[in-house]
Design a protein around this motif. Structure first.
Motif, mmCIF file in Angstrom:
data_model
loop_
_atom_site.group_PDB
_atom_site.id
_atom_site.type_symbol
_atom_site.label_atom_id
_atom_site.label_comp_id
_atom_site.label_asym_id
_atom_site.label_seq_id
_atom_site.Cartn_x
_atom_site.Cartn_y
_atom_site.Cartn_z
ATOM 1 N N ALA A 33 33.658 4.755 -48.384
ATOM 2 C CA ALA A 33 33.531 4.507 -49.931
ATOM 3 C C ALA A 33 34.271 3.409 -50.395
ATOM 4 O O ALA A 33 33.703 2.705 -51.563
ATOM 5 C CB ALA A 33 34.140 5.644 -50.534
ATOM 6 N N SER A 34 35.352 3.053 -49.929
ATOM 7 C CA SER A 34 36.233 1.578 -50.726
ATOM 8 C C SER A 34 35.502 0.536 -50.235
ATOM 9 O O SER A 34 35.697 -0.630 -50.986
ATOM 10 C CB SER A 34 37.584 1.708 -49.918
ATOM 11 O OG SER A 34 37.353 1.479 -48.570
ATOM 12 N N LEU A 35 34.531 0.404 -49.273
ATOM 13 C CA LEU A 35 33.627 -0.861 -49.279
ATOM 14 C C LEU A 35 32.402 -1.109 -50.336
ATOM 15 O O LEU A 35 32.061 -1.919 -50.236
ATOM 16 C CB LEU A 35 32.862 -0.759 -47.884
ATOM 17 C CG LEU A 35 33.576 -0.627 -46.618
ATOM 18 C CD1 LEU A 35 32.937 -0.542 -45.270
ATOM 19 C CD2 LEU A 35 34.545 -1.850 -46.528
ATOM 20 N N GLY A 36 32.438 0.122 -51.047
ATOM 21 C CA GLY A 36 31.215 0.213 -52.172
ATOM 22 C C GLY A 36 31.915 -0.427 -53.525
ATOM 23 O O GLY A 36 31.061 -0.501 -54.529
ATOM 24 N N LYS A 37 33.169 -0.357 -53.579
ATOM 25 C CA LYS A 37 33.692 -0.800 -54.857
ATOM 26 C C LYS A 37 34.886 -1.998 -54.767
ATOM 27 O O LYS A 37 35.521 -1.904 -53.709
ATOM 28 C CB LYS A 37 34.137 0.455 -55.649
ATOM 29 C CG LYS A 37 35.000 1.200 -55.056
ATOM 30 C CD LYS A 37 35.306 2.532 -55.836
ATOM 31 C CE LYS A 37 36.413 3.453 -55.240
ATOM 32 N NZ LYS A 37 35.944 4.206 -54.239
ATOM 33 N N TYR A 38 34.949 -2.867 -55.811
ATOM 34 C CA TYR A 38 35.904 -3.891 -55.721
ATOM 35 C C TYR A 38 37.264 -3.217 -55.466
ATOM 36 O O TYR A 38 37.560 -2.114 -56.062
ATOM 37 C CB TYR A 38 35.654 -4.448 -57.103
ATOM 38 C CG TYR A 38 36.685 -5.752 -57.155
ATOM 39 C CD1 TYR A 38 36.063 -6.951 -56.730
ATOM 40 C CD2 TYR A 38 37.746 -5.954 -57.718
ATOM 41 C CE1 TYR A 38 36.804 -8.099 -56.917
ATOM 42 C CE2 TYR A 38 38.666 -6.931 -57.653
ATOM 43 C CZ TYR A 38 38.207 -8.258 -57.283
ATOM 44 O OH TYR A 38 39.062 -9.061 -57.179
ATOM 45 N N PRO A 39 38.089 -4.002 -54.871
ATOM 46 C CA PRO A 39 37.991 -5.097 -54.214
ATOM 47 C C PRO A 39 37.395 -4.829 -52.644
ATOM 48 O O PRO A 39 37.781 -5.924 -51.901
ATOM 49 C CB PRO A 39 39.430 -5.603 -54.023
ATOM 50 C CG PRO A 39 40.164 -4.285 -53.864
ATOM 51 C CD PRO A 39 39.686 -3.312 -54.678
ATOM 52 N N PHE A 40 36.569 -3.943 -52.398
ATOM 53 C CA PHE A 40 36.140 -3.798 -51.089
ATOM 54 C C PHE A 40 36.884 -3.869 -49.807
ATOM 55 O O PHE A 40 36.422 -4.392 -48.920
ATOM 56 C CB PHE A 40 34.819 -4.789 -50.875
ATOM 57 C CG PHE A 40 34.099 -5.024 -52.139
ATOM 58 C CD1 PHE A 40 32.989 -4.284 -52.675
ATOM 59 C CD2 PHE A 40 34.072 -6.264 -52.903
ATOM 60 C CE1 PHE A 40 32.241 -4.509 -53.799
ATOM 61 C CE2 PHE A 40 33.372 -6.440 -54.084
ATOM 62 C CZ PHE A 40 32.657 -5.540 -54.537
ATOM 63 N N ALA A 41 38.262 -3.229 -50.135
ATOM 64 C CA ALA A 41 38.971 -3.012 -49.016
ATOM 65 C C ALA A 41 38.676 -2.120 -48.018
ATOM 66 O O ALA A 41 38.207 -0.951 -48.082
ATOM 67 C CB ALA A 41 40.320 -2.643 -49.552
#
Ligand code: FES
Length: 557
Positions: free
Chosen positions: A251-259
């Motif tokens: 999920a973190s890849l789908g929102k800024y900062p794409f970490a």
């Protein structure tokens, strides 16, 4: 409850009313692609129903006959729900078995020094298996001759696996398959969306592991070895694929900062990942560069030695997500750009994946006659990404597409008559007939324009950030399965690559796989690449001032 029969597979399943035909297909074990993740836009899940069955479905909650043309027999299986018993005719031309896969890539020479090694303890008549200095297992007898490793390149669309003899460094078997996840969601972003929920993650992770295990069995059978003698598996792939392979929520890849939550450069226990190699076996993930520049690119840098050359080189992997790295004077800059699914033949009227029957190359002669090749020499049934770029490039070269991407209407008197005859109207819009059945519409050309504009804009931003002009680049390495089937002429004609790159372009193949093998065969490169990745400057295109202007400039042909 209602019964859904699938033809010609002769499978049936009983489902509750309200179940979509696509869900029923999955329950019945029938493969139907759903690359748009059931949004209803890709049409790749289309099935045919007989008139009686049409009475027993609903589309968007309304009975199909009230909603649609009573003559229509094709429906989107993801949008149609079952009200009663139906017979479903599946599309012909199954793509899985015939999918064109590129399994090998360039790789420089390498010392054989694998992470896994075996020593024979004569006194105990045992073989000790080590990973670096850690004892993994003790095996009775002398088993030094059975010492294998495996590499799986987890592409968004395909999986390529190879089995390597760690005593000799030789590849002894290779196999490929469709990434089963692409049945549920075609591109990386839809996969991130689907896997952000636990059920979606479990589905994507489970199916991928199952398919890798199936490939492991296939490779073992081909080479005549037991899966228990495979001690290490390198998983190379983009950042999202490594999340899904290891069961991590992306999920973190789908929102800024794409970490990314997975940074790679580490070992995992194969057993805990559900992988059926030696029970003490390990999984190695190459270092990840960023959320959208993955371990596949790290493998590509290693395979091509990009970080070791003193010249100015550009490595580009063209796909739904275009990833690129520019090396200049030992300094590496990387970026990624969302090219969309057009290069996979998706979102294109007559588009299809690179499988049997796909138009893969196309040319127009001076007299206006056309020639083309299809994969497998079969009758043309669709257009894949390389064919699409060839067609668009030829139409640009012969003046049928203007610099702004507009298809000429009415033929234009200067065009040779064979070309004029191919300019037609479809549903009131201009289109170009590739064959009597296949065509390219203005909308398709816009998709090509957006995809090539995205890749070119990424390249321009990398050059700009390095303060150099395109003419100063010494080598351009095009990696990836899609890139391998492209022609330099088409890439330059379309402006996907700057004209200054002419004569400097090399197609280096599947470097995610060949670089993965380098990681498997030499433990020393693991530390080397961890240090290289740490120093790579990642450029987020969204943060580049005037990126929009660069992108718009790059849209023109
Ligand atoms: S339209 Fe049904 S899955 Fe895309």
């Amino acid at each position: 409850m209602a019964i859904v029969y699938f033809q010609p597979e002769l499978r049936s399943v009983e489902v509750a009313q309200g179940t979509s035909i696509l869900q029923a297909a999955r329950l019945a074990g029938v493969m139907l692609e759903s690359p748009c993740n059931c949004v209803g836009t890709c049409a790749k899940c289309t099935v045919r129903l007989d008139p009686e069955s049409l009475k027993n479905i609903a589309i968007n909650g309304l009975p199909a006959l009230a909603w649609s043309d009573p003559e229509a027999t094709e429906v989107l299986s993801c949008q149609a729900t079952v009200l009663g018993d139906i017979r479903v005719e599946l599309p012909t031309g199954e793509q899985t078995q015939t999918l064109q896969v590129l399994s090998h890539g360039e790789r420089g020479p390498l010392d054989l020094d694998p992470c896994i090694r075996k020593t024979y303890e004569e006194a105990a008549d045992e073989t000790w298996v080590f990973a670096l200095d850690r004892l993994l297992a003790k095996e009775p007898g002398d088993t030094r001759s059975t010492h294998f490793g495996m590499v799986v390149d987890i592409g968004t669309t395909t999986l390529v696996a190879s089995l390597v003899d760690l005593s000799t460094g030789q590849e002894i078997a290779a196999a490929s398959a469709l990434n089963p996840q692409s049945r549920h969601a075609q591109d990386v972003l839809s996969r991130i969306r689907l896997a952000s929920e636990e059920a979606g993650l479990n589905l994507l992770h489970g199916e991928l592991i199952e398919e890798i295990n199936r490939l492991t069995g296939e490779l073992g059978a081909e080479a005549g070895i037991a899966a228990g003698s495979i001690y290490e598996m390198v998983l190379s792939g983009n950042t999202c694929m490594l999340h899904l392979a290891t069961g991590q929520n992306p999920a973190s890849l789908g929102k800024y900062p794409f970490a990314p939550s997975v940074s790679g450069g580490n070992h995992l226990c194969a057993d805990r990942q559900g992988l059926t190699i030696a029970s003490s076996g390990l999984v190695y993930l190459p270092p990840v560069i960023s959320g959208f520049v993955g371990a596949d690119i790290t493998s590509g840098i290693l395979a091509t030695g990009l970080h070791r050359h003193g010249d100015t080189s550009l490595l580009v992997d063209i796909g739904t997500n275009g990833e690129m790295v520019l090396s200049r004077g030992g300094r590496l800059r990387a970026t990624s750009t969302a090219a969309g699914p057009a290069f996979e033949g998706m979102n294109i009227s007559c588009g299809m994946r690179a499988s049997r029957g796909a138009v893969e190359s196309f040319a127009i002669a001076q007299d206006g006659t056309v020639s083309m090749n299809t994969i497998g020499g079969a009758e043309a049934t669709g257009i894949c990404g390389s064919g699409l770029l060839d067609i668009a490039a030829e139409l640009v070269e012969h003046g049928l597409i203007g610099g702004n991407g507009r298809l000429v209407e009415g033929g234009g008197s200067k065009l040779p008559s064979p070309l004029q005859e191919r300019l037609v109207q479809r549903e009131g819009k201009p289109a170009f007939l590739v064959t009597q059945e296949l065509f390219l519409t203005q909308k398709d050309i816009r998709q090509v324009q957006l995809a090539k504009g995205a890749v070119r804009a990424g390249i321009e931003c990398l050059l700009q950030d390095s303060g150099i002009a395109a003419a100063e680049v010494d080598r351009v390495l095009i990696a990836g399965a899609f890139g391998y089937h492209l022609r330099e002429k088409s890439l330059l004609s379309l402006g996907l690559l700057p004209r200054e790159f002419a004569g400097k372009i090399a197609f280096v193949g599947n470097t995610s796989q060949s670089g993965g093998q380098a990681f498997l065969l030499n433990r020393g490169v693991r530390d080397e690449m961890a240090a290289v990745v740490k120093e790579i400057e990642v450029i987020e295109l969204a943060n580049v001032p005037d990126f929009d202007k660069v992108f718009v400039r790059c849209l023109s042909f």
